[in-house]
Each structure stands twice: as C-alpha cells, then as structure tokens.
Design a protein around this motif. Sequence first.
Motif, PDB file in Angstrom:
ATOM      1  N   SER A   1       1.765   8.331  -1.234  1.00 15.28           N
ATOM      2  CA  SER A   1       2.805   8.588  -0.230  1.00 15.28           C
ATOM      3  C   SER A   1       2.617   7.687   0.997  1.00 15.28           C
ATOM      4  O   SER A   1       3.589   7.186   1.564  1.00 15.28           O
ATOM      5  N   THR A   2       1.362   7.485   1.391  1.00 12.45           N
ATOM      6  CA  THR A   2       1.097   6.598   2.525  1.00 12.45           C
ATOM      7  C   THR A   2       1.456   5.155   2.200  1.00 12.45           C
ATOM      8  O   THR A   2       2.028   4.435   3.026  1.00 12.45           O
ATOM      9  N   LEU A   3       1.130   4.733   0.986  1.00 15.39           N
ATOM     10  CA  LEU A   3       1.413   3.357   0.572  1.00 15.39           C
ATOM     11  C   LEU A   3       2.905   3.083   0.554  1.00 15.39           C
ATOM     12  O   LEU A   3       3.366   2.035   1.028  1.00 15.39           O
TER      13      LEU A   3
ATOM     14  N   SER B   1      -5.475   5.845   1.615  1.00 15.76           N
ATOM     15  CA  SER B   1      -4.405   5.986   2.595  1.00 15.76           C
ATOM     16  C   SER B   1      -4.715   5.192   3.861  1.00 15.76           C
ATOM     17  O   SER B   1      -3.866   4.464   4.392  1.00 15.76           O
ATOM     18  N   GLY B   2      -5.962   5.312   4.328  1.00 18.17           N
ATOM     19  CA  GLY B   2      -6.371   4.544   5.501  1.00 18.17           C
ATOM     20  C   GLY B   2      -6.362   3.054   5.233  1.00 18.17           C
ATOM     21  O   GLY B   2      -6.040   2.246   6.128  1.00 18.17           O
TER      22      GLY B   2
ATOM     23  N   LEU C   1      -2.762   1.744   5.521  1.00 15.45           N
ATOM     24  CA  LEU C   1      -2.320   1.660   6.918  1.00 15.45           C
ATOM     25  C   LEU C   1      -3.021   0.517   7.654  1.00 15.45           C
ATOM     26  O   LEU C   1      -2.400  -0.209   8.443  1.00 15.45           O
TER      27      LEU C   1
ATOM     28  N   ASN D   1      -2.563  -2.931  -2.780  1.00 18.58           N
ATOM     29  CA  ASN D   1      -3.039  -1.578  -2.483  1.00 18.58           C
ATOM     30  C   ASN D   1      -2.853  -0.617  -3.650  1.00 18.58           C
ATOM     31  O   ASN D   1      -3.291   0.533  -3.566  1.00 18.58           O
TER      32      ASN D   1
ATOM     33  N   LYS E   1       2.171  -3.665  -0.876  1.00 20.57           N
ATOM     34  CA  LYS E   1       2.430  -2.735  -1.973  1.00 20.57           C
ATOM     35  C   LYS E   1       1.739  -3.124  -3.280  1.00 20.57           C
ATOM     36  O   LYS E   1       1.417  -2.248  -4.092  1.00 20.57           O
TER      37      LYS E   1
ATOM     38  N   ILE F   1      -1.987  11.602  -1.903  1.00 21.34           N
ATOM     39  CA  ILE F   1      -2.306  11.197  -0.530  1.00 21.34           C
ATOM     40  C   ILE F   1      -2.095   9.700  -0.331  1.00 21.34           C
ATOM     41  O   ILE F   1      -1.383   9.262   0.585  1.00 21.34           O
ATOM     42  N   THR F   2      -2.730   8.910  -1.184  1.00 17.95           N
ATOM     43  CA  THR F   2      -2.670   7.456  -0.981  1.00 17.95           C
ATOM     44  C   THR F   2      -1.317   6.878  -1.374  1.00 17.95           C
ATOM     45  O   THR F   2      -0.837   5.920  -0.772  1.00 17.95           O
TER      46      THR F   2
ATOM     47  N   GLY G   1       5.220   4.651   2.247  1.00 20.89           N
ATOM     48  CA  GLY G   1       5.734   4.643   3.616  1.00 20.89           C
ATOM     49  C   GLY G   1       5.367   3.377   4.370  1.00 20.89           C
ATOM     50  O   GLY G   1       6.197   2.791   5.079  1.00 20.89           O
ATOM     51  N   ALA G   2       4.109   2.935   4.237  1.00 22.16           N
ATOM     52  CA  ALA G   2       3.676   1.732   4.954  1.00 22.16           C
ATOM     53  C   ALA G   2       4.326   0.479   4.394  1.00 22.16           C
ATOM     54  O   ALA G   2       4.550  -0.505   5.127  1.00 22.16           O
TER      55      ALA G   2
END
Length: 206
Positions: A73-75, A163-164, A167, A89, A86, A70-71, A77-78
């Motif tokens: 893939s979000t990292l 993940s939050g 973002l 996080n 990068k 979860i975290t 992408g962001a």
Amino acid sequence: MATLTPFFAPAGGGGFVNYTCYGTSNTPQGWDAGDWPDILLNISPYTWASLGIVMALSLSVLGAAWGIWITGSTLVGAAVKAPRIKSKNLVSVIFCEATAIFGVIIAIILQGKLSDISVGENDKAPSAICATLFYSGYSIFWAGFAVGATNLASGITVGISGSGCALADAQDPSLFVKILIVEIFGSALGIFGLIVGIIMTQNAQF
C-alpha cells in the motif's frame, strides 16, 4: 502414565497394528480430582502434529500477507508521486512472499513425517511406541509453532521496513540500498526459524 490401546485386534493376533496412546484421567471433576497434566496425554499425538503443520503454514502466510499489505500500500501510494520507485521496490514484496514460502517448505517436511502406525510383534514394546508417538507429536507441534511465529514476525518486519524503504527512495534514491539491508536482515529471521524447525524434528517419525 500413558497407555497403548488397539483400534482393533487383528485376526489371529500378530502384534501391534493401528494402536493409539491415551492418558489415564479422561474426565477429571475439579482441580482436586484426576490428574490434570495428564489431560495433554488424552490428545492424540497426530492432533499435536497436525496442529503444528497448520500453524507453520497459516502463521507464515499471515506474516507474508501482513507484510505485503503494509509495504504494498505504501509503495503504490509513493509511486504516484515518484513513478521511478515502483519497479525496484518490488523486491520488498518478494522478501515478504519468501516468508510464506518458508512456511510451505516446513509444512511439506513435517507432513512427510506423518504416517499410519504399523508395529510388528518383534518391534518395540507398547510403552516405547507410546513415548515415540508423543515425542514426535510434540516436537512437530512446537517446531511448527516456532517456524510460524518467526515467519509472522519476519513478514511484519519486512513489511514495515519495506514501507520505509519506498518512502525513503521516493525522497532520496541513495537511501534505497541502505534500507534494503535492513529488509534482508528482517527476512533472515524466517530462515532462522526454518533451520531450527528442521533440527527440532529430525528425530520425529511416526
């Protein structure tokens, strides 16, 4: 009532060696026949203990993998839009990985409690041996389940909050530390499970 039976009888007697416990109703034929609760006593205490170890490790690794998925893939992408996030996080990924480490720790501790049965003729009576075996088997099973379940929940919690965090950090760097505190509390859930699991099994010994 569980009874104790030998796998083999040593030559010349000499006490209880390599005994196992089993229940009284091996093949109940329907709900009104046999003693259904006694079915649990027909499962070896070693089986219960081994299942507990398996659940502690597998559920913990599952929670860690789920959180990293979860975290992570979000990292990634962001970080395309905000490359500065990068590095710092990655701590979210480390928190997720910690849940798997907790599972490895408790699995090693529980595995160390398993050993062959070897009871001398001057030691406990067969009924006491049987009670000790089942107590150890059940306590290791439920301790493993407790640790695995808490680490699974902890891994998912850290993954979602991480993940939050990625973002939010991409939008406003001042939010990073604030949301990181939420991740720390989520990671603490796994520590609680580890502590309780150790306490539950402190008197378990084969």
